[in-house]
Design a protein around this motif. Structure first.
Motif, PDB file in Angstrom:
ATOM      1  N   GLN A 134       0.594  11.120 -17.589  1.00 31.58           N
ATOM      2  CA  GLN A 134      -0.049  12.129 -18.068  1.00 31.58           C
ATOM      3  C   GLN A 134      -0.344  13.313 -16.935  1.00 31.58           C
ATOM      4  OE1 GLN A 134      -0.393  12.882 -21.181  1.00 31.58           O
ATOM      5  NE2 GLN A 134       0.592  10.746 -21.762  1.00 31.58           N
ATOM      6  N   ALA A 135      -0.901  14.402 -17.137  1.00 30.13           N
ATOM      7  CA  ALA A 135      -1.276  15.551 -16.112  1.00 30.13           C
ATOM      8  C   ALA A 135      -2.525  14.906 -15.404  1.00 30.13           C
ATOM      9  CB  ALA A 135      -1.881  16.713 -17.044  1.00 30.13           C
ATOM     10  N   VAL A 136      -2.195  15.054 -14.232  1.00 35.12           N
ATOM     11  CA  VAL A 136      -3.368  14.648 -13.131  1.00 35.12           C
ATOM     12  C   VAL A 136      -4.659  15.513 -13.323  1.00 35.12           C
ATOM     13  CG1 VAL A 136      -3.695  14.423 -10.703  1.00 35.12           C
ATOM     14  CG2 VAL A 136      -1.412  14.281 -11.496  1.00 35.12           C
ATOM     15  N   ALA A 137      -5.611  14.779 -13.291  1.00 36.52           N
ATOM     16  CA  ALA A 137      -7.105  15.590 -13.380  1.00 36.52           C
ATOM     17  C   ALA A 137      -7.066  16.892 -12.832  1.00 36.52           C
ATOM     18  CB  ALA A 137      -8.107  14.664 -12.751  1.00 36.52           C
ATOM     19  N   THR A 138      -7.662  17.654 -13.462  1.00 36.03           N
ATOM     20  CA  THR A 138      -7.815  19.110 -12.924  1.00 36.03           C
ATOM     21  C   THR A 138      -8.450  19.288 -11.438  1.00 36.03           C
ATOM     22  OG1 THR A 138      -8.079  19.846 -15.060  1.00 36.03           O
ATOM     23  CG2 THR A 138      -8.455  21.444 -13.303  1.00 36.03           C
ATOM     24  N   GLY A 139      -9.252  18.301 -11.129  1.00 36.00           N
ATOM     25  CA  GLY A 139     -10.172  18.408  -9.834  1.00 36.00           C
ATOM     26  C   GLY A 139      -9.035  17.941  -8.863  1.00 36.00           C
ATOM     27  N   TRP A 140      -8.078  17.182  -9.088  1.00 35.42           N
ATOM     28  CA  TRP A 140      -7.331  16.373  -8.203  1.00 35.42           C
ATOM     29  C   TRP A 140      -6.638  17.209  -6.957  1.00 35.42           C
ATOM     30  CZ3 TRP A 140      -1.966  15.190  -7.243  1.00 35.42           C
ATOM     31  CH2 TRP A 140      -1.712  14.127  -6.280  1.00 35.42           C
ATOM     32  N   GLY A 145       0.653  -1.379  -0.058  1.00 38.14           N
ATOM     33  CA  GLY A 145      -0.130   0.036   0.165  1.00 38.14           C
ATOM     34  C   GLY A 145       0.785   1.139   0.000  1.00 38.14           C
ATOM     35  N   GLN A 146       2.303   1.030  -0.101  1.00 35.38           N
ATOM     36  CA  GLN A 146       3.136   2.326   0.110  1.00 35.38           C
ATOM     37  C   GLN A 146       3.062   3.124  -1.300  1.00 35.38           C
ATOM     38  OE1 GLN A 146       5.075   3.938   2.526  1.00 35.38           O
ATOM     39  NE2 GLN A 146       3.712   2.869   3.951  1.00 35.38           N
ATOM     40  N   LEU A 147       2.730   2.243  -2.471  1.00 39.19           N
ATOM     41  CA  LEU A 147       3.151   2.767  -3.757  1.00 39.19           C
ATOM     42  C   LEU A 147       1.526   3.096  -4.481  1.00 39.19           C
ATOM     43  CD1 LEU A 147       4.804   3.733  -6.309  1.00 39.19           C
ATOM     44  CD2 LEU A 147       5.133   1.158  -6.901  1.00 39.19           C
ATOM     45  N   ALA A 148       1.251   4.182  -5.119  1.00 37.68           N
ATOM     46  CA  ALA A 148       0.073   4.234  -5.828  1.00 37.68           C
ATOM     47  C   ALA A 148       0.488   4.565  -7.141  1.00 37.68           C
ATOM     48  CB  ALA A 148      -0.681   5.411  -5.149  1.00 37.68           C
ATOM     49  N   VAL A 149      -0.228   3.965  -8.102  1.00 36.69           N
ATOM     50  CA  VAL A 149      -0.073   4.049  -9.559  1.00 36.69           C
ATOM     51  C   VAL A 149      -1.295   4.880 -10.127  1.00 36.69           C
ATOM     52  CG1 VAL A 149       0.688   3.132 -11.669  1.00 36.69           C
ATOM     53  CG2 VAL A 149       1.619   2.022  -9.590  1.00 36.69           C
ATOM     54  N   TRP A 150      -1.132   5.928 -11.182  1.00 30.96           N
ATOM     55  CA  TRP A 150      -2.180   6.547 -11.575  1.00 30.96           C
ATOM     56  C   TRP A 150      -1.738   6.762 -12.938  1.00 30.96           C
ATOM     57  CZ3 TRP A 150      -5.100  11.374  -9.195  1.00 30.96           C
ATOM     58  CH2 TRP A 150      -6.168  11.647 -10.066  1.00 30.96           C
ATOM     59  N   LEU A 151      -1.861   5.953 -14.101  1.00 29.43           N
ATOM     60  CA  LEU A 151      -1.627   5.675 -15.344  1.00 29.43           C
ATOM     61  C   LEU A 151      -2.859   5.604 -16.135  1.00 29.43           C
ATOM     62  CD1 LEU A 151       1.484   3.626 -15.235  1.00 29.43           C
ATOM     63  CD2 LEU A 151       1.407   5.912 -14.965  1.00 29.43           C
ATOM     64  N   GLU A 190      -7.586   5.285  -4.030  1.00 32.14           N
ATOM     65  CA  GLU A 190      -8.553   5.499  -3.015  1.00 32.14           C
ATOM     66  C   GLU A 190      -8.315   6.168  -1.836  1.00 32.14           C
ATOM     67  OE1 GLU A 190     -12.951   3.831  -1.258  1.00 32.14           O
ATOM     68  OE2 GLU A 190     -11.600   2.580  -2.481  1.00 32.14           O
ATOM     69  N   GLY A 191      -8.605   7.454  -1.445  1.00 33.02           N
ATOM     70  CA  GLY A 191      -8.240   7.863  -0.154  1.00 33.02           C
ATOM     71  C   GLY A 191      -6.913   8.612  -0.120  1.00 33.02           C
ATOM     72  N   ILE A 192      -6.211   8.624  -1.409  1.00 32.83           N
ATOM     73  CA  ILE A 192      -4.780   8.943  -1.443  1.00 32.83           C
ATOM     74  C   ILE A 192      -4.720  10.586  -0.948  1.00 32.83           C
ATOM     75  CG2 ILE A 192      -4.854   9.954  -3.831  1.00 32.83           C
ATOM     76  CD1 ILE A 192      -1.958   8.493  -4.289  1.00 32.83           C
ATOM     77  N   GLU A 193      -5.775  11.437  -1.065  1.00 31.92           N
ATOM     78  CA  GLU A 193      -5.452  12.598  -0.507  1.00 31.92           C
ATOM     79  C   GLU A 193      -5.614  12.935   0.783  1.00 31.92           C
ATOM     80  OE1 GLU A 193      -9.828  11.771  -1.231  1.00 31.92           O
ATOM     81  OE2 GLU A 193      -8.036  11.613  -2.304  1.00 31.92           O
ATOM     82  N   ALA A 225      -3.263   8.763   4.841  1.00 25.96           N
ATOM     83  CA  ALA A 225      -3.236   7.633   3.794  1.00 25.96           C
ATOM     84  C   ALA A 225      -2.128   6.902   3.943  1.00 25.96           C
ATOM     85  CB  ALA A 225      -3.284   8.269   2.342  1.00 25.96           C
ATOM     86  N   THR A 226      -2.023   5.433   3.328  1.00 23.79           N
ATOM     87  CA  THR A 226      -0.751   4.795   3.645  1.00 23.79           C
ATOM     88  C   THR A 226       0.150   5.272   2.598  1.00 23.79           C
ATOM     89  OG1 THR A 226      -2.283   2.988   4.229  1.00 23.79           O
ATOM     90  CG2 THR A 226      -0.393   2.358   3.424  1.00 23.79           C
ATOM     91  N   SER A 227      -0.086   5.313   1.267  1.00 28.94           N
ATOM     92  CA  SER A 227       0.693   5.457   0.161  1.00 28.94           C
ATOM     93  C   SER A 227       1.682   6.708   0.615  1.00 28.94           C
ATOM     94  CB  SER A 227       0.029   5.709  -1.042  1.00 28.94           C
ATOM     95  OG  SER A 227      -0.922   6.943  -1.022  1.00 28.94           O
ATOM     96  N   SER A 228       2.740   6.501   0.023  1.00 26.55           N
ATOM     97  CA  SER A 228       3.802   7.538   0.353  1.00 26.55           C
ATOM     98  C   SER A 228       4.574   8.047  -1.070  1.00 26.55           C
ATOM     99  CB  SER A 228       4.899   7.109   1.199  1.00 26.55           C
ATOM    100  OG  SER A 228       5.614   6.006   0.753  1.00 26.55           O
ATOM    101  N   VAL A 229       4.088   7.078  -2.182  1.00 26.02           N
ATOM    102  CA  VAL A 229       4.689   7.497  -3.300  1.00 26.02           C
ATOM    103  C   VAL A 229       3.705   7.273  -4.577  1.00 26.02           C
ATOM    104  CG1 VAL A 229       6.481   7.046  -5.292  1.00 26.02           C
ATOM    105  CG2 VAL A 229       7.090   7.074  -2.782  1.00 26.02           C
ATOM    106  N   VAL A 230       3.350   8.162  -5.334  1.00 22.13           N
ATOM    107  CA  VAL A 230       2.573   7.880  -6.710  1.00 22.13           C
ATOM    108  C   VAL A 230       3.137   8.002  -7.929  1.00 22.13           C
ATOM    109  CG1 VAL A 230       1.762  10.381  -6.640  1.00 22.13           C
ATOM    110  CG2 VAL A 230       0.325   8.447  -7.655  1.00 22.13           C
ATOM    111  N   ILE A 231       3.159   7.090  -8.811  1.00 15.28           N
ATOM    112  CA  ILE A 231       3.919   7.289 -10.166  1.00 15.28           C
ATOM    113  C   ILE A 231       2.493   7.942 -11.126  1.00 15.28           C
ATOM    114  CG2 ILE A 231       4.867   5.761 -12.067  1.00 15.28           C
ATOM    115  CD1 ILE A 231       6.027   3.915 -10.030  1.00 15.28           C
TER     116      ILE A 231
END
Length: 489
Positions: free
Chosen positions: A61-67, A31-37, A45-48, A52-58
């Motif tokens: 492309q541009a992350v969604a405007t509302g993120w 759960g430490q790594l999140a991937v957004w491809l 889920e709940g990364i914000e 949250a458990t995750s400490s890194v996200v890969i």
């Protein structure tokens, strides 16, 4: 959280990043790594959330405007040739504070960018100007790891303020600076001479005229006052807000600050040293029309040396101070001069260190050139890892003073605080109203520990650094100011 941005069609690089993170114990499985491809979403889920458990996200492309993820703190950018708008948006995502506040820790209060992309770096520096600096880790030289001093910290009750002492300090200040007394009529005349407004109505200020730019100061606009009748119900909220902001200047809560204002100006409140005797309605108008002047008055009174009252300094906690083993060193990579200062305690300390005030720049050059200076250290300005000394303002609010430099000259330790200098006419450029108080506690600290030091300021008329060690003066011509090079050659 670390945001790792990789190029499109770079499966090999992505796999390499994931393999490296795995060696650090960061995986999708735990759960430490999140991937957004585009074709892969894991642990999002709940990364914000702050916990949250995750400490890194890969991402690619541009992350969604509302993120929105305020805990994003570090950007590792392995992409290049991206759209400029998105570059700035991405930096904005890591500049937010997770709890909308700073923590008095440089590591937490800054965001970090790691990249090989020169175009991206140039764009960020252009957008952030002086807020964007190069950074690297410097390590303490072995011979300075045993340097030990005593650092002071505030007592456990750090929010204590004494409203009675604050009230006395304000009265002392206005009596000395404004020449006020118990004569209410004379006080009113003197306050008017200092710009205070006495009107029954409320005056709002706005600008009038035509302009082709949003920079009103550069256009021929007129400032006009618009008058409206006082309505205690309507303007009551404004009054409470202004009192709250005045109290905020010294950390005084609303109820205490309101009592202070009423004792000073309201005829219904008894106080032997009352400044004015206004009707309650008039107090509303007086505060609303003079909020900025009152804010300035209260702030100055807390630092005013002649208003210093006899106070009992609570016990402060003391601990051994060692120069930190490493530091995040920020510098101006665009500077033409990148000289390594060999006498600094850290390996690789550059002359382009930033941010630095002009007095600090001059002092660092002086230390590097003075033969008697064996080594020098630039202290931090917040955080328990740095050398601090406790002092009080006139409301008995405990504060921490972080002297700028520790140096060793001819085997003796000096502690130095640098301040704004004096121009050619002798006018002071020191904007710190607490300098006299800091000088006194620094002198006391030096005497207690058998050290040397003082306040250093530059005299523009001679371009000499001067030091004050015995009695503080704001007059560069006084005998209290000595040429620094006469003591540290």
């Amino acid at each position: 959280m670390i945001v790792v941005q990789i190029p499109n069609k770079s499966e090999t690089l992505q796999e390499g990043v994931e393999r490296y993170l795995e060696t650090q114990g960061i995986t999708c499985e735990n759960g430490q790594l999140a991937v957004w491809l585009s074709d892969r979403h894991e642990n999002l889920e709940g990364i914000e959330e702050s916990d949250a458990t995750s400490s890194v996200v890969i991402i690619k492309q541009a992350v969604a405007t509302g993120w929105d993820c305020p805990r994003a703190h570090i950007l590792v950018k392995l992409r290049d040739n991206m759209d400029e708008t998105f570059e700035i948006q991405t930096i904005g995502r890591i500049r937010r504070m997770p709890e909308a506040k700073h923590y008095d820790d440089d590591l937490l209060d800054s965001c970090y960018l790691c990249t090989f992309d020169e175009k991206f770096t140039a764009g960020v520096k252009l957008a952030l100007d002086k807020n964007a600096l190069n950074a690297c880790t410097l390590f303490l030289k072995n011979e300075y790891k045993t340097v030990t001093l005593v650092s002071e910290q505030r007592s456990m009750v750090t929010d204590h303020r004494n409203p009675q002492k604050a009230l006395q300090a304000i009265v002392n200040y206005v009596e000395k600076e404004y020449g006020l007394s118990t004569n209410k009529a004379e006080n009113r005349t003197k306050l008017q001479a200092y710009g205070f407004v006495f009107k029954e109505d409320i005056i709002r200020y706005t600008v009038s005229g035509e302009t082709a730019t949003l920079d009103f100061s550069a256009s021929e606009m007129n400032t006009i006052g618009v008058t409206e009748k006082l309505n205690t119900h309507k303007h009551g909220r404004d009054y409470h807000q202004k009192i709250g902001r005045i109290g905020l200047e010294i950390g005084m809560e609303y109820s205490f600050m309101n009592t202070i204002i009423r004792k000073l100006f309201d005829k219904k409140f008894n106080y032997s040293r009352k400044i004015l005797a206004l009707e309650p309605r008039e107090v509303y108008s007086f505060v609303l029309n003079n909020a900025d002047r009152l804010k300035h008055l209260v702030r100055e009174a807390m630092a005013y040396e002649m208003a210093q009252l006899k106070m009992d300094m609570p016990m402060v906690s003391k601990s051994d101070f060692y120069i930190p083993q490493s530091c995040i060193f920020t510098y101006n990579g665009e500077s033409k001069t990148q000289i390594v200062y060999e006498k600094n305690v850290y390996q690789g300390y550059l002359s382009s260190a930033a941010p630095r005030s002009m007095p600090e720049v001059k002092f660092e050059k002086f230390c590097e050139r003075a033969e008697s200076v064996e080594w020098w250290y630039k202290n931090g300005d917040k955080g328990n890892e740095y050398l601090s000394i406790v002092y009080q303002d006139n409301s008995e609010k405990q504060k921490l003073f972080y002297p700028d430099y520790i140096i060793c000259a001819k085997g003796e330790i000096w502690i130095i605080e640098t301040k704004g200098g004096f121009d050619r006419s002798g006018t002071s450029h020191d904007i710190d109203k607490f300098t006299p108080k800091k000088f006194e506690v620094l002198k006391k600290y030096l005497n207690e520990h058998g050290l040397k030091g003082g306040i250093v300021r530059n005299d523009d008329s001679t371009d000499e650094l001067c030091i004050c060690m015995e009695n503080y003066s704001d007059d560069i011509q006084s005998d209290d100011w000595k040429i620094l090079s006469d003591f540290v050659k």
